[in-house]
Design a protein around this motif. Sequence first.
Motif, short mmCIF file in Angstrom:
data_model
loop_
_atom_site.label_atom_id
_atom_site.label_comp_id
_atom_site.label_asym_id
_atom_site.label_seq_id
_atom_site.Cartn_x
_atom_site.Cartn_y
_atom_site.Cartn_z
N VAL A 43 6.63 1.45 -12.58
CA VAL A 43 5.17 1.41 -12.44
C VAL A 43 4.60 0.26 -13.24
N GLU A 44 4.87 0.33 -14.51
CA GLU A 44 4.42 -0.65 -15.47
C GLU A 44 4.93 -2.03 -15.35
N MET A 45 6.04 -2.14 -15.08
CA MET A 45 6.59 -3.69 -15.00
C MET A 45 6.31 -4.27 -13.45
N ALA A 64 12.10 12.31 -9.84
CA ALA A 64 12.37 12.96 -11.19
C ALA A 64 12.53 14.41 -11.12
N ALA A 65 12.25 15.37 -10.00
CA ALA A 65 12.44 16.59 -10.07
C ALA A 65 14.05 17.02 -9.85
N LEU A 66 14.65 15.94 -9.29
CA LEU A 66 16.11 16.11 -9.04
C LEU A 66 17.00 15.73 -10.29
N ASP A 79 0.89 -1.20 0.08
CA ASP A 79 -0.10 -0.08 0.15
C ASP A 79 0.69 1.33 -0.18
N ASP A 80 2.13 1.13 -0.17
CA ASP A 80 3.16 2.28 -0.09
C ASP A 80 3.35 2.97 -1.38
N ALA A 81 3.49 4.24 -1.55
CA ALA A 81 3.83 4.98 -2.50
C ALA A 81 5.00 5.60 -2.58
N LEU A 115 3.36 5.59 -7.59
CA LEU A 115 4.33 6.80 -7.22
C LEU A 115 3.20 7.67 -6.80
N ALA A 116 3.94 8.55 -5.68
CA ALA A 116 2.93 9.37 -4.72
C ALA A 116 2.45 10.37 -5.64
N ASP A 117 3.08 10.83 -6.62
CA ASP A 117 2.41 12.06 -7.49
C ASP A 117 1.43 11.31 -8.52
N GLY A 118 0.94 10.50 -8.62
CA GLY A 118 0.12 9.77 -9.35
C GLY A 118 0.60 8.73 -10.44
#
Length: 195
Positions: free
Chosen positions: A112-114, A98-100, A91-93, A119-122
């Motif tokens: 996410v796909e594999m 990517a901002a860094l 249940d963790d995100a 991800l916490a941002d969607g």
Amino acid sequence: MSAASEALAARVPDAQAKTAFGQTTAHVPLSGWSEAARYVHDDLGCTQFDWLGVEDAGRPGAAGQRHAVLLHVIDPATRDGVLLRTELGPDDALPSVAALWAGAAWHEREAVEMFGITLADGRPAHLLLPDSFSGHPLRKDFVLASRVVRPWPGRLEPGEDGTSSPSRRRAAPPGVPDPSWGPRYEGDRTEDDRG
């Protein structure tokens, strides 16, 4: 322990960091993932993104329930690397990094796909698989259809040829379905082709 390891361990609560041969490895709790990433980028100067990967750390009966996320970045001036590692529950995100490091966005989308992590941002759009694809192909509990459709062409294991008995119970490798799953392969031609 190097100064970088000590500083990282002091900055992120519950972080366990050690350095050997120019490589700092830090196990950080999920709650300290963003802080550790920002510290490594801003204070340690690791501005070169190398890779981000995921490992299905679940046991065979609980595959896909626990994932380890690893991030490797490099200080371009010294060529020293830092490897950050955290674990995700079902249940963790994962907070995005990517901002860094802009290159991490592709790796996060692949994870996410594999592996089916969140991800916490969607949830990003599909990257490698078609929208109609169901499942996460790099998880241990994903059944490989190719193992069902066509049998292994290599040498038979003891007990599979019908003439000898197996000396021990064979465990199927990951991705090999239970024998009762799906259609069975009977050759290159179907009953309709045989006439």
